[in-house]
Design a protein around this motif. Structure first.
Motif, PDB file in Angstrom:
ATOM      1  N   SER A 135      56.754  66.128  -2.469  1.00 26.19           N
ATOM      2  CA  SER A 135      55.424  65.456  -3.072  1.00 26.19           C
ATOM      3  C   SER A 135      54.347  66.545  -2.821  1.00 26.19           C
ATOM      4  O   SER A 135      54.028  67.204  -1.901  1.00 26.19           O
ATOM      5  N   ASN A 136      53.335  66.207  -3.925  1.00 29.43           N
ATOM      6  CA  ASN A 136      52.111  66.935  -3.933  1.00 29.43           C
ATOM      7  C   ASN A 136      51.024  65.997  -4.641  1.00 29.43           C
ATOM      8  O   ASN A 136      51.100  65.848  -6.135  1.00 29.43           O
ATOM      9  N   THR A 137      50.223  65.600  -4.048  1.00 28.38           N
ATOM     10  CA  THR A 137      49.331  64.481  -4.646  1.00 28.38           C
ATOM     11  C   THR A 137      48.057  64.687  -3.780  1.00 28.38           C
ATOM     12  O   THR A 137      47.996  64.711  -2.473  1.00 28.38           O
ATOM     13  N   ILE A 138      46.816  64.466  -4.645  1.00 33.01           N
ATOM     14  CA  ILE A 138      45.688  64.143  -3.786  1.00 33.01           C
ATOM     15  C   ILE A 138      45.552  62.897  -2.914  1.00 33.01           C
ATOM     16  O   ILE A 138      44.961  62.868  -1.937  1.00 33.01           O
ATOM     17  N   ALA A 139      46.361  61.939  -3.361  1.00 36.30           N
ATOM     18  CA  ALA A 139      46.164  60.766  -2.597  1.00 36.30           C
ATOM     19  C   ALA A 139      47.401  60.834  -1.149  1.00 36.30           C
ATOM     20  O   ALA A 139      48.454  60.326  -1.154  1.00 36.30           O
ATOM     21  N   ASP A 140      46.780  61.252  -0.336  1.00 35.01           N
ATOM     22  CA  ASP A 140      47.471  61.880   0.959  1.00 35.01           C
ATOM     23  C   ASP A 140      48.083  60.411   1.672  1.00 35.01           C
ATOM     24  O   ASP A 140      49.288  60.851   1.980  1.00 35.01           O
ATOM     25  N   SER A 141      47.707  59.375   1.434  1.00 31.69           N
ATOM     26  CA  SER A 141      48.281  58.228   2.317  1.00 31.69           C
ATOM     27  C   SER A 141      49.627  57.744   1.482  1.00 31.69           C
ATOM     28  O   SER A 141      50.483  56.795   1.889  1.00 31.69           O
ATOM     29  N   ILE A 142      49.924  58.147   0.307  1.00 27.11           N
ATOM     30  CA  ILE A 142      51.057  57.819  -0.565  1.00 27.11           C
ATOM     31  C   ILE A 142      51.782  59.162  -0.820  1.00 27.11           C
ATOM     32  O   ILE A 142      52.604  58.994  -1.738  1.00 27.11           O
ATOM     33  N   SER A 143      51.306  60.240  -0.106  1.00 24.52           N
ATOM     34  CA  SER A 143      52.065  61.439  -0.256  1.00 24.52           C
ATOM     35  C   SER A 143      53.382  61.547   0.736  1.00 24.52           C
ATOM     36  O   SER A 143      53.151  61.805   2.023  1.00 24.52           O
ATOM     37  N   VAL A 144      54.532  61.229  -0.007  1.00 21.29           N
ATOM     38  CA  VAL A 144      55.434  61.108   1.096  1.00 21.29           C
ATOM     39  C   VAL A 144      57.037  61.631   0.484  1.00 21.29           C
ATOM     40  O   VAL A 144      57.226  61.346  -0.821  1.00 21.29           O
ATOM     41  N   ASP A 145      57.716  62.494   1.248  1.00 19.35           N
ATOM     42  CA  ASP A 145      58.952  62.855   0.680  1.00 19.35           C
ATOM     43  C   ASP A 145      60.106  62.015   0.805  1.00 19.35           C
ATOM     44  O   ASP A 145      60.815  61.812  -0.413  1.00 19.35           O
ATOM     45  N   LYS A 189      58.425  30.508  -7.143  1.00 24.83           N
ATOM     46  CA  LYS A 189      58.686  31.759  -8.152  1.00 24.83           C
ATOM     47  C   LYS A 189      58.106  32.913  -7.389  1.00 24.83           C
ATOM     48  O   LYS A 189      56.757  32.997  -7.125  1.00 24.83           O
ATOM     49  N   MET A 190      58.687  34.306  -7.434  1.00 27.80           N
ATOM     50  CA  MET A 190      58.046  35.526  -7.063  1.00 27.80           C
ATOM     51  C   MET A 190      57.091  36.030  -8.033  1.00 27.80           C
ATOM     52  O   MET A 190      57.386  36.276  -9.252  1.00 27.80           O
ATOM     53  N   PRO A 191      55.781  36.234  -7.670  1.00 31.91           N
ATOM     54  CA  PRO A 191      55.363  36.968  -8.780  1.00 31.91           C
ATOM     55  C   PRO A 191      55.598  38.476  -9.293  1.00 31.91           C
ATOM     56  O   PRO A 191      56.567  38.931  -8.299  1.00 31.91           O
ATOM     57  N   ILE A 192      55.273  39.038  -9.920  1.00 31.32           N
ATOM     58  CA  ILE A 192      55.820  40.456 -10.588  1.00 31.32           C
ATOM     59  C   ILE A 192      54.996  41.459  -9.446  1.00 31.32           C
ATOM     60  O   ILE A 192      53.766  41.242  -9.807  1.00 31.32           O
ATOM     61  N   ILE A 193      55.613  42.149  -8.801  1.00 38.62           N
ATOM     62  CA  ILE A 193      54.914  43.142  -8.021  1.00 38.62           C
ATOM     63  C   ILE A 193      55.238  44.524  -8.484  1.00 38.62           C
ATOM     64  O   ILE A 193      56.388  44.928  -8.835  1.00 38.62           O
ATOM     65  N   VAL A 194      53.993  45.305  -8.800  1.00 39.70           N
ATOM     66  CA  VAL A 194      54.071  46.536  -9.550  1.00 39.70           C
ATOM     67  C   VAL A 194      53.920  47.702  -8.597  1.00 39.70           C
ATOM     68  O   VAL A 194      52.954  47.734  -7.618  1.00 39.70           O
ATOM     69  N   ALA A 195      54.970  48.334  -8.139  1.00 43.35           N
ATOM     70  CA  ALA A 195      54.840  49.525  -7.396  1.00 43.35           C
ATOM     71  C   ALA A 195      54.404  50.786  -8.020  1.00 43.35           C
ATOM     72  O   ALA A 195      54.897  51.100  -8.960  1.00 43.35           O
ATOM     73  N   VAL A 196      53.143  51.212  -7.560  1.00 39.67           N
ATOM     74  CA  VAL A 196      52.657  52.307  -8.156  1.00 39.67           C
ATOM     75  C   VAL A 196      52.703  53.397  -7.382  1.00 39.67           C
ATOM     76  O   VAL A 196      52.315  53.489  -5.968  1.00 39.67           O
ATOM     77  N   GLN A 197      53.130  54.536  -7.953  1.00 34.88           N
ATOM     78  CA  GLN A 197      53.234  55.708  -7.121  1.00 34.88           C
ATOM     79  C   GLN A 197      52.420  56.907  -7.820  1.00 34.88           C
ATOM     80  O   GLN A 197      52.285  56.711  -9.065  1.00 34.88           O
ATOM     81  N   ALA A 198      52.056  57.978  -7.203  1.00 34.85           N
ATOM     82  CA  ALA A 198      51.437  59.037  -7.743  1.00 34.85           C
ATOM     83  C   ALA A 198      52.510  59.897  -8.454  1.00 34.85           C
ATOM     84  O   ALA A 198      53.483  59.863  -7.658  1.00 34.85           O
ATOM     85  N   GLU A 199      52.150  60.329  -9.534  1.00 35.89           N
ATOM     86  CA  GLU A 199      53.357  61.174 -10.101  1.00 35.89           C
ATOM     87  C   GLU A 199      53.620  62.613  -9.387  1.00 35.89           C
ATOM     88  O   GLU A 199      54.841  62.764  -9.514  1.00 35.89           O
ATOM     89  N   GLY A 200      52.792  62.994  -8.499  1.00 40.21           N
ATOM     90  CA  GLY A 200      53.266  63.967  -7.676  1.00 40.21           C
ATOM     91  C   GLY A 200      54.119  63.475  -6.268  1.00 40.21           C
ATOM     92  O   GLY A 200      54.256  64.285  -5.545  1.00 40.21           O
TER      93      GLY A 200
END
Ligand SMILES: *Cc1c(COP(=O)(O)O)cnc(C)c1O
Length: 389
Positions: free
Chosen positions: A290-300, A261-272
């Motif tokens: 994109s516009n967020t302080i979390a630069d590593s997940i700031s992706v267009d 069984k695959m665990p439930i994987i939750v994809a978390v993104q920044a609102e921005g």
């Protein structure tokens, strides 16, 4: 052959031991408005692989890696990161939280898992120069790994990257090319330069081994929890390569028959920066800048959009967005309660877990895992407003 590649879009199978990036049939690079098409997934002869996980682990997962020899990997402690367990009560429910701390990799981010495998593959192919575009961590990671392997690294980074990450790249002796423009521009320039000069390219998702390298975290989770997988795993998502790596690792175990069984994987993104979430059901991709302080997940344009979407749909994954304020608060709460200081992108995953806690956790299952993907020391500027006197 030990492994093959299958295209996530058209399913074409590629049998080759040589360098390969996108699908030869349908492969298309990203444009300013569309994600790349034809990302390749590595597959193995699953029925020939031992169902005994202890055996696979003892050989450092070499049976499930697209390289010949585990000693092609850098002489650095990649992966095997700590797992912490916390137990508490919430609304009368017993909650267990595991934190897998990948900030403890040599260059202080999860990216080392991918860089190490790409570098090992290059070593086996006797390629001595590797190029990458990066918002910061992939570049600082490749620079460090290449330093350990006596390889040359050339890193294209937007000028706006946090100073710690730029400093790492220089200190590790890589060639740093700062780009007057965003990550997408850096990406295109790195591919162009690589093609012209015959360098191997580590760009995330574009190089299918980045996903293979990142999947080892799933094996470690299985091993450290002795097969008792959590109900939910919270993963921060930018390009979607870490989360696809988590899925891919567990999918390998499913295909071998080690888990059912695959665990439930939750994809978390920044609102921005939520272009994966907002396009999950769209036929046509629509970009919001994109516009967020979390630069590593700031992706267009998420570079692994299609594979990630397929995984989430196939395995009933969940999606969740958190605001910058929630990310900052989560970062502080995490530091204060655990002694783990994470960079904003990593704190986003913890913020996602906190959102679930604040909702009625009884509706959710109670064994959770948060993936901490990078160290807080990589971006001190982001948290200054929290600690201002
Ligand atoms: C790269 C990165 C992410 C996001 O990974 P993707 O593969 O781009 O989704 C999250 N956190 C940190 C610290 C990262 O460096």
């Amino acid at each position: 052959m030990k492994f093959k590649y299958v295209c996530t879009n058209c399913r074409k199978v590629h049998e080759t031991n040589e360098v390969i990036y996108l699908c030869s049939e349908c492969g298309k690079n990203a444009t300013a408005t569309t994600p790349p098409v034809g990302i390749l997934k590595v597959i193995y002869n699953y029925d020939k692989i031992s169902k005994n996980f202890a055996e696979i682990a003892e050989n450092q997962y070499i049976d499930l890696l697209p390289i010949r020899d585990i000693y092609s990997m850098p002489n650095l402690a990649i992966g095997n990161t700590p797992m912490y367990e916390y137990a508490f009560e919430r609304y009368g429910e017993e909650i267990t939280l595991f934190i897998k701390d990948d900030s403890q990799n040599p260059t202080y981010s999860f990216k080392d898992r991918a860089s190490a495998l790409v570098s090992a593959f290059a070593k086996e192919k006797e390629i001595d120069t590797i190029v990458a575009a990066s918002t910061g961590n992939a570049g600082s990671s490749l620079a460090g790994i290449c330093a350990a392997q006596q390889q040359k690294a050339i890193i294209y980074v937007p000028k706006s990257a946090p100073i710690a990450k730029l400093t790492q790249i220089k200190m590790y002796g890589a060639k740093l090319v700062t780009v007057d423009g965003n990550y997408d521009k850096a990406f295109d320039l790195s591919i162009e330069a690589g093609n012209k000069n015959g360098w191997y390219n580590r760009n995330t998702a574009y190089n299918p081994l980045t996903i293979e390298g990142k999947k080892t975290v799933a094996f470690e989770i299985y091993q450290q929890l002795e097969g008792n997988l959590p109900n939910r795993i919270f993963v921060p998502v930018g390009d979607g390569v870490i989360i696809s790596g988590v899925y891919k690792g567990f999918e390998d175990l499913l295909k071998i028959g080690i888990i059912d069984k695959m665990p439930i994987i939750v994809a978390v993104q920044a609102e921005g920066s939520k272009n994966l979430i907002s396009n999950i059901d769209n036929d046509e991709f629509i970009v919001e800048p994109s516009n967020t302080i979390a630069d590593s997940i700031s992706v267009d344009i998420p570079r692994n959009f299609y594979m990630t979407r397929n995984f989430i749909k196939e395995y009933n994954g969940e999606i969740l967005q958190v605001s910058d304020k929630e990310i900052l608060n989560a970062s502080k709460a995490l530091s204060e309660t655990t002694g783990l200081f994470a960079e904003p992108a990593a704190a986003a995953a913890f913020a996602g877990f906190m959102t679930y806690l604040n909702e009625d956790i009884a509706e959710h299952e109670s064994k959770n895992l948060v993936l901490l993907t990078g160290s807080g020391l990589k971006d001190l500027a982001a948290v200054q407003e929290l600690i201002a006197e």
